[in-house]
Write an enzyme that holds these catalytic residues in place. Sequence first.
Site, short mmCIF file in Angstrom:
data_model
loop_
_atom_site.label_atom_id
_atom_site.label_comp_id
_atom_site.label_asym_id
_atom_site.label_seq_id
_atom_site.Cartn_x
_atom_site.Cartn_y
_atom_site.Cartn_z
N HIS A 1 -7.44 -5.95 -0.56
CA HIS A 1 -6.25 -5.11 -0.47
C HIS A 1 -5.15 -5.91 0.23
O HIS A 1 -5.35 -6.43 1.33
CB HIS A 1 -6.59 -3.86 0.34
CG HIS A 1 -5.48 -2.88 0.45
ND1 HIS A 1 -4.91 -2.26 -0.65
CD2 HIS A 1 -4.83 -2.37 1.54
CE1 HIS A 1 -3.97 -1.42 -0.25
NE2 HIS A 1 -3.89 -1.47 1.08
N SER B 1 0.85 -1.19 0.00
CA SER B 1 0.00 0.00 0.00
C SER B 1 0.89 1.25 0.00
O SER B 1 1.67 1.44 -0.94
CB SER B 1 -0.94 -0.05 1.20
OG SER B 1 -2.00 0.87 1.06
N ASP C 1 -9.08 -4.33 -6.24
CA ASP C 1 -8.77 -3.71 -4.95
C ASP C 1 -9.37 -2.31 -4.91
O ASP C 1 -9.01 -1.46 -5.72
CB ASP C 1 -7.25 -3.66 -4.78
CG ASP C 1 -6.79 -3.01 -3.48
OD1 ASP C 1 -7.64 -2.51 -2.72
OD2 ASP C 1 -5.57 -3.02 -3.24
#
Length: 495
Positions: A455, A213, A426
């Site tokens: 995710h 991320s 996602d």
Amino acid sequence: MSALPRPTAVLCALVAAAALLPTAAPARAATPLVFGACPDSVPKPPAPDRVECGHLTVPLDHRHPSGRRIEIAVSRVPASGTPAERRGILLVNPGGPGGLGLPYAVTKRAKLPASVRRSYDVIGFDPRGVGGSAPVDCGAMGGLFTAPGADPVPAGPRAERAYLASQHRMAADCAAGAGTDALPYLSTEQTAYDMDAIRAALGEPRTGFLGVSYGSYLGAAYAARFPHRVGRMVLDSVVGPWDWYDFDVIQSRALLAARDTFFDWTAAHADRFGLGGDRAAVRRSYLRVRQGLTARPVNGFGPAEFDRAVYRALGRTERWTSLADGLRAYLTDTAVDGLRPAAAFDGPQSRNYEAANRIVKCADGPGPTPHEIVTDPGRIRRLDPQPVLTGLEATTCAYWHHRPDRRTALGGPAAPPVLLVASAHDPVTPIQGARELRELLPGSRLITLENDYSHGVFASRGNACVDSAVAAHLVDGVVPAADVRCAGPGLPAAK
């Protein structure tokens, strides 16, 4: 809506910006890192593995190394293999901005393929401003922690004025809490310098890196500053090469699609959840819950807390059952216990996370204008009258006390090929970000987990195709001849 970044123009601008910046000089540490016992917040790995912790002193501003200094907290789980198997260090970052990295060396390592655990010393670190690394505190953050919070979807002039005022107060609270002199240096760029200081202190020639991320954004920033120090790098659930505010707006759109998929999935299990037999019926049930909590919050749980629970649930399909059960529980007996855990927010760690999140985003590049942050929610509402805007975190940058005049440089042609990993659907880091960042990293490859809606992919989704390809890159340096598509799990079963 504010103009979203046009891929070609933005990519060219970022490459040009990177070209104008000299390659950063290798970080030099006066003394090596000395490791000892870890704080109680760091879990112990199962024997015979061990975790050890230390601190590294670095400049607040790496471009002026003789000035103020801060400490960076570092953890290490040594490689479990033989000396011949060792490949060096693998720094890991869990995301955010604002995620704790010190315990992540233990928790993420436990999920890595055995070959990776045998090959690398896994290095965790709390990024500057977080946890044990000069943690920041923004106090009340404009009322962010008030429960029940104000409706995060401003509708109408009065709500918009209140929204702007709260963002203005949040910026002022962060300036007071962190200090206006420190705000410019609690940035991704400076954290990339910290990463190289860790590498130098450990006596390693290259930095292996796994970033998830926000960690992907950090890794790309490191590759821009230290391309010749990049070892084997994996960027998972990729943040695109955009200004943070543009990223937040793109994410809000992706969340609408994910929520519709959730509605369809819930309707397909109508006998299990009782929320309706088609998307429209489930949506009506969902809106009844939110409208009820808006009119009458339950024990401090109102629309802001509800949207936070939805935001968290949409990012991982294994949370969908709990979300649907929570909706049904409210409709049957006005209970919010099933939704409350996903909305848990207050506490020292949450406050530090939220403060660091805004400070880093606002330090990384130009922020939006006050006009944009009130008009964009209205434009999103035209796509869906009741969006989830919890992820609009860079809005406070409209009032920030430090206004960067350039965006963080990412990637560059001098960096070696890296692996980018993405889930096809996602909603937190939409896959278009991975495709655009890949253009800044020539020769890199994208591994896509098809038919997946969550995710976090590598060593997270349990997909053998993804995990084996990434492990081959980390251990043996294998770069696939072309992009890789792996079959995903599809939507979850209703438990």
